[in-house]
Design an enzyme around this catalytic site. Structure first.
Site, PDB file in Angstrom:
ATOM      1  N   ASP A 160       4.851  -6.076  -5.846  1.00  0.00           N
ATOM      2  CA  ASP A 160       4.818  -6.942  -4.989  1.00  0.00           C
ATOM      3  C   ASP A 160       3.463  -7.854  -5.278  1.00  0.00           C
ATOM      4  O   ASP A 160       3.021  -8.920  -4.746  1.00  0.00           O
ATOM      5  CB  ASP A 160       4.106  -5.548  -4.303  1.00  0.00           C
ATOM      6  CG  ASP A 160       5.369  -4.310  -4.001  1.00  0.00           C
ATOM      7  OD1 ASP A 160       6.359  -5.204  -3.257  1.00  0.00           O
ATOM      8  OD2 ASP A 160       4.926  -3.327  -3.909  1.00  0.00           O
ATOM      9  N   HIS A 188       4.313   1.463  -2.151  1.00  0.00           N
ATOM     10  CA  HIS A 188       5.213   0.331  -2.272  1.00  0.00           C
ATOM     11  C   HIS A 188       6.188   0.681  -0.714  1.00  0.00           C
ATOM     12  O   HIS A 188       7.826   1.115  -0.596  1.00  0.00           O
ATOM     13  CB  HIS A 188       6.433   0.564  -3.357  1.00  0.00           C
ATOM     14  CG  HIS A 188       7.034  -0.692  -3.548  1.00  0.00           C
ATOM     15  ND1 HIS A 188       6.998  -2.308  -3.393  1.00  0.00           N
ATOM     16  CD2 HIS A 188       8.663  -0.477  -3.774  1.00  0.00           C
ATOM     17  CE1 HIS A 188       8.583  -2.702  -3.413  1.00  0.00           C
ATOM     18  NE2 HIS A 188       9.077  -1.508  -3.510  1.00  0.00           N
TER      19      HIS A 188
END
Length: 336
Positions: A160, A188
């Site tokens: 990410d 996440h």
């Protein structure tokens, strides 16, 4: 004196992510070209033939740093005396499956893996959980490995961060290596908070705030965040397969910086929230900005959190708290 071999296990080793990851580890890109590696690949019995094919490919690469490679379907063999465990394998979310169903399936898997690590792995083992829901899977494995330090468990949010860094670089008109201090907070998942407000961009020979380099606060508060949050789904829609190459690269980045050191750079890792200074509830695996040196991470403290950012940090913490509660209740009922 030559270094002793590092014993590294990768689960889900016949899958797409691992196929890209294994070569990075074997080549020395992750732990260093001077660090010999005993690589252990673990998967389910149905993947036995595929694993043997990967063994042959790794042998055929003739990597100097790859001391040995083992393929196994036996978890005890795979986890015994391990220095690093990369838990890629997990039960996937299938069509029509609710998120809680996936949480329950994986709770059982990671409870068993945590307990086994606790029994047969080195007490110094570093555990990186990749399989989703990664944060909560990591929390469960950590809970059932009580003799391994909590700080030795982490979950992957580096993918990410890399995605967010690339978005800032493109918007600012620079290459990704010119962007630093972009943070992923929380889970996440689609509630994660990509935060560029403390970011830096080296542009035209000067270091400036990422917000100044981008010069579009509305974008930073909207499309930037949602693009990063939904990037995995966008890749899946385009490829008809989930992120693999970029995930493997991020795993390598995470492990390298954690174990070798981040050299003062701050990176995003989902780690135990115990003792944090940002008001995040304890007892979670939550992504923070950290620096790493010789296998030890340290949270970057003292960052100013705006009202906008505080709301985002809270939302993702609430999701993680809900996941943790559901998984704990499920496992309690299952063992009753």
């Amino acid at each position: 004196m030559a270094k002793s071999p590092m014993r590294v296990v990768v689960t889900g080793a016949a899958g797409q992510i691992s196929y890209s990851l294994l070569a990075l580890i074997a080549r020395g890109d992750v732990f260093g070209r001077d660090q010999p590696v005993d690589l252990v690949m673990l998967d389910l019995p149905f993947a036995k033939d595929a694993l043997e094919g990967v063994v042959m490919e790794l042998q055929d690469c003739a990597f100097p740093s790859l001391k040995s490679v083992t393929a196994t379907c036996d978890q005890t063999e795979a986890f015994t005396d391990i220095d690093v465990a990369v838990l890629v394998g997990a039960f996937p979310r299938k069509p029509g499956m609710e998120r809680n169903d996936m949480l329950a399936k994986n709770a059982e898997i990671f409870k068993a893996q945590g307990a086994l690590l606790n029994t047969v792995a080195k007490k110094t083992v570093k555990v990186l959980v990749v399989g989703n829901p990664a944060n909560t899977n990591c929390l469960i494995a950590q809970k059932y490995a009580p003799t391994i330090p909590k700080e030795n468990f982490s979950a992957l949010t580096r993918l990410d961060q890399n995605r967010a860094t690339a978005q800032i670089a493109a918007k600012a008109g620079v290459t990704s290596d010119k962007v630093s201090q972009i943070t992923i907070w929380g889970n996440h998942s689609a509630t994660q908070y990509p935060d560029a407000w403390h970011g830096k961009v080296n542009k035209d020979g000067a270091e400036v705030a990422a917000s100044a380099a981008v010069n579009d606060d509305a974008w930073l508060k909207s499309d930037f965040i949602t693009t990063v949050q939904k990037r995995g789904a966008a890749v899946l829609a385009a490829r008809k397969l989930s992120s693999a190459m970029s995930a493997a690269k991020a795993i390598g980045d995470h492990l390298h910086d954690w174990i070798v050191g981040s050299e003062g750079r701050w990176v995003s890792m989902a780690i135990t929230s115990d003792g944090n200074k940002y008001g995040v509830p304890e007892g979670l695996i939550y992504s923070f900005p950290v620096t790493c040196e010789a296998g030890v991470w340290t949270v970057v403290n003292g960052l100013e959190i705006s009202e906008f950012s505080r709301e985002k940090l809270t939302v993702t913490a609430e999701e993680l708290s809900g996941e943790a509660k559901y998984a704990a209740e499920f496992l309690e009922k299952a063992s009753a």
